[in-house]
Scaffold this active site. Structure first.
Site, PDB file in Angstrom:
ATOM      1  N   CYS A   1     -10.406  -0.413  -3.296  1.00 42.65           N
ATOM      2  CA  CYS A   1     -10.709  -0.658  -1.889  1.00 42.65           C
ATOM      3  C   CYS A   1      -9.434  -1.189  -1.247  1.00 42.65           C
ATOM      4  O   CYS A   1      -8.867  -2.177  -1.728  1.00 42.65           O
ATOM      5  CB  CYS A   1     -11.845  -1.666  -1.729  1.00 42.65           C
ATOM      6  SG  CYS A   1     -12.289  -1.960  -0.001  1.00 42.65           S
ATOM      7  N   VAL A   2      -9.003  -0.510  -0.205  1.00 42.05           N
ATOM      8  CA  VAL A   2      -7.763  -0.913   0.449  1.00 42.05           C
ATOM      9  C   VAL A   2      -7.945  -0.991   1.959  1.00 42.05           C
ATOM     10  O   VAL A   2      -8.728  -0.258   2.546  1.00 42.05           O
ATOM     11  CB  VAL A   2      -6.603   0.058   0.117  1.00 42.05           C
ATOM     12  CG1 VAL A   2      -6.263   0.011  -1.355  1.00 42.05           C
ATOM     13  CG2 VAL A   2      -6.937   1.477   0.528  1.00 42.05           C
TER      14      VAL A   2
END
Length: 126
Positions: free
Chosen positions: A106-107
């Site tokens: 998750c960025v």
């Protein structure tokens, strides 16, 4: 290499030169799904959680077109435009991806297509 294009009208049509998904061997690579409602072709309004719901529905629609579920997903990448929304997006994500959960990244990104707040891409095993 053998590549099969996967497409369904139950998920948003590609908005550029890419496929909704590609099957090769026993893997299906789903393009990132932004929160577009396939019925209207418009971005779902609301917060990151509301948009995450639509992203997950779009992923599920592509999987279901191949007789699969989110249980077949082995890897996801979640892109969000504000890391402060991680908790809310994660709560939605848990409703669609249950144990054993897929590997995930998750960025936070500076922007997503069409002004979306969330995008989810996936890899599924057949």
């Amino acid at each position: 290499m053998n590549k099969e294009v996967i497409s369904t009208d139950k998920a948003p049509a590609a908005v550029g030169p890419y496929s909704q998904a590609i099957k090769t061997g026993n893997l299906i690579f789903l393009s990132g799904q932004v929160p577009i409602d396939p019925a209207t072709g418009k971005l779902v309004e609301g917060d990151a959680a509301a948009q995450a719901i639509q992203c997950c529905k779009n992923v599920l629609a592509i999987l279901e077109s191949q007789g699969l579920t989110t249980a077949n997903v082995v890897k996801t990448t979640v892109f969000i435009t504000d890391i402060k929304t991680f908790g809310a997006v994660n709560e939605v994500y848990q409703q669609y991806f249950s144990a054993p959960c897929p590997a995930r990244s998750c960025v936070e990104v500076s922007a997503l297509p069409l002004g979306a707040k969330v995008e989810i891409e996936s890899i599924a095993a057949v």
